[in-house]
Design an enzyme around this catalytic site. Structure first.
Site, mmCIF file in Angstrom:
data_model
loop_
_atom_site.group_PDB
_atom_site.id
_atom_site.type_symbol
_atom_site.label_atom_id
_atom_site.label_comp_id
_atom_site.label_asym_id
_atom_site.label_seq_id
_atom_site.Cartn_x
_atom_site.Cartn_y
_atom_site.Cartn_z
ATOM 1 N N GLN A 35 43.513 28.324 -8.952
ATOM 2 C CA GLN A 35 42.592 27.721 -7.978
ATOM 3 C C GLN A 35 43.195 27.699 -6.572
ATOM 4 O OE1 GLN A 35 39.482 27.114 -7.995
ATOM 5 N NE2 GLN A 35 39.216 27.639 -10.145
ATOM 6 N N SER A 36 44.096 28.626 -6.268
ATOM 7 C CA SER A 36 44.742 28.664 -4.954
ATOM 8 C C SER A 36 43.747 28.957 -3.828
ATOM 9 C CB SER A 36 45.817 29.751 -4.968
ATOM 10 O OG SER A 36 46.247 30.034 -3.655
ATOM 11 N N ASN A 37 43.741 28.074 -2.847
ATOM 12 C CA ASN A 37 42.946 28.328 -1.631
ATOM 13 C C ASN A 37 43.581 29.428 -0.804
ATOM 14 O OD1 ASN A 37 41.125 26.034 -2.005
ATOM 15 N ND2 ASN A 37 42.991 24.833 -1.687
ATOM 16 N N CYS A 88 45.241 32.009 -1.900
ATOM 17 C CA CYS A 88 44.914 33.326 -2.458
ATOM 18 C C CYS A 88 43.469 33.719 -2.139
ATOM 19 C CB CYS A 88 45.182 33.335 -3.961
ATOM 20 S SG CYS A 88 46.962 33.266 -4.328
#
Ligand SMILES: *Cc1c(COP(=O)(O)O)cnc(C)c1O
Length: 327
Positions: free
Chosen positions: A72-74, A76
Site C-alpha cells: 500500500q505504498s503511496n 510507489c
C-alpha cells in the site's frame, strides 16, 4: 538555495486552509497545508520529491525507474504515475501482497511492473531487479525507499520556501515522518531561510533514537546539495514517537478516531497509515498542552488517501463509521 532541475508534476503552491471548527475545539489556530492535493494520481508528499528525482533520471538517460515499498505504498503509487507521465517504465518491488485495492490497484492501472518480495529480502530483490533490468538492455534508475535521499529531500526545502511565501509563518509545523526525507528537507530549508518555528515529525513507525540522527544526517547532506552546507545534529530534530508503538500501518482506535474527527468536523480526509496517525498525535499533544493557547499550528497533510480504499482498512473504518455490511 540552488535551483535544482525539476520535471514538472505538481500543482503548486498547494493551498493552506484554516480549520476553524477544530481550532476552536483545541484552543489553537490550526491550519492545514494540502499536499494531498499535489495533483499527480491522488497526490501526496512524494510528488514534490519525484519532480527532482525524475529530472535526474531523465538527465541520466534512464528508461526505467525502480523503487520499493509496502503493497500500500503511496511512494510507489506516485512513482508509477510520475514514470508514466515521463514516458519511463516503472518496476516496483513490493512487500506484503494483499488485495488489489487502494494504492496497489492504482499501481496496476498506472502500468507498473510489480515484483513481490518480503521485508527480509527486499534490498536483495531490489538489487536483483535492477541488474536484471540492465541485463535486458535497459537503463534503470534507482529511487530509494520513500524517495528519501538528499535530492528527494531537497523538494521539502523548496516546499518550506513555498509556505513562507503564503503569509504569516506558523509557530509549529506537525506532520507524519517515516523515511525522514520530508523532515530533513523542511529543517534544511528552515535553517537556510531563517524559519524559527518548531518542526515536529510524528513518527509512524521508527523510534526517535533512530529517526533523529538519520534525519540530521540527511538534512546535512541536503543543505550541501542546495549549496548552503550546514551540519545538523540529532538535537536539532524534533520527533515525537509516542504514537509509533502499534507498528507501521496498524490501524488502531487512535487513527480511526482522528480520521472520523477530521472528516466530520472539517470535511477533510486523512489516511490510515500516515496522516491519521500524525493527526491522532496532534490531537493528543493539544490535549496535553504541548501548544500554547492560540498557537498557530500548521498540519502538513502529506497525502496517502488512497489507503482509505485498501480493503484491509476500508472494512474496519466502515464498521466504526456505522456502515456494517456483512463481508
Ligand atoms: C511517505 C509518506 C510520509 C512520510 O514521508 P517521509 O519523507 O518518508 O518521512 C508521510 N505521509 C504520507 C502520506 C506518505 O506517503
Amino acid at each position: 538555495m540552488n535551483r535544482l532541475p525539476r520535471f514538472a508534476l505538481a500543482h503548486l503552491p498547494t493551498p493552506i486552509e484554516p480549520l476553524p471548527r477544530l481550532s476552536e475545539a483545541l484552543g489553537i489556530r490550526l491550519l492545514i497545508k494540502r499536499d494531498d492535493q499535489t495533483g499527480l494520481a491522488f497526490g501526496g508528499n512524494k510528488t514534490r520529491k519525484l519532480e527532482l528525482l525524475l529530472a535526474d533520471a531523465l538527465a541520466q538517460g534512464a528508461d526505467t525507474v525502480l523503487t520499493t515499498g509496502a503493497a500500500q505504498s503511496n511512494h510507489c503509487r506516485q512513482t508509477a504515475a510520475a514514470a508514466a507521465k515521463a514516458g519511463l517504465a516503472c518496476r516496483l518491488v513490493l512487500m506484503e501482497p494483499k488485495r488489489a485495492s487502494g494504492n496497489l490497484l492504482l499501481d496496476a492501472l498506472l502500468g507498473a511492473d510489480i515484483v513481490w518480495t518480503t521485508r527480509e529480502r527486499r534490498d536483495a530483490d531490489l538489487q536483483r531487479a535492477f541488474k536484471e533490468t540492465a541485463s535486458q538492455g535497459h537503463k534503470p534508475y534507482l529511487i530509494p525507499y520513500g524517495g528519501s535521499n538528499p535530492l528527494g529531500a531537497a523538494a521539502y526545502a523548496y516546499a518550506l520556501e513555498e509556505l513562507l511565501t503564503q503569509g504569516q509563518p506558523p509557530e509549529t509545523i506537525v506532520f507524519a515522518t517515516s523515511s525522514g526525507g520530508t523532515q530533513a528537507g523542511l529543517v534544511a530549508g528552515a535553517r537556510i531561510l531563517g524559519f524559527r518555528g518548531r518542526i515536529v515529525g510524528i513518527s509512524v513507525d521508527e523510534p526517535a533514537d533512530i529517526l533523529r540522527p538519520r534525519v540530521a544526517e540527511l538534512a546535512s547532506q541536503t543543505s550541501a546539495l542546495l549549496g548552503e552546507p550546514s551540519i545538523f545534529h540529532e538535537n536539532d530534530i524534533l520527533v515525537e514517537d509516542a504514537y509509533a508503538a502499534p507498528g507501521y500501518g496498524v490501524l488502531t482506535a487512535a487513527e480511526t478516531d482522528a480520521i472520523l474527527r477530521f472528516a466530520r468536523t472539517e470535511g477533510l480526509l486523512l489516511d490510515p497509515v500516515y496522516t491519521g496517525r500524525a493527526a491522532a498525535g496532534l490531537l493528543d499533544l493539544a490535549q496535553q498542552g504541548f501548544f500554547h493557547e492560540g498557537e498557530t499550528v500548521l498540519f502538513w497533510h502529506t497525502g496517502g488517501t488512497p489507503g482509505l480504499f485498501a480493503h484491509d482498512y476500508a472494512v474496519p473504518l466502515a464498521q466504526t463509521a456505522g456502515l456494517d455490511l456483512a463481508e
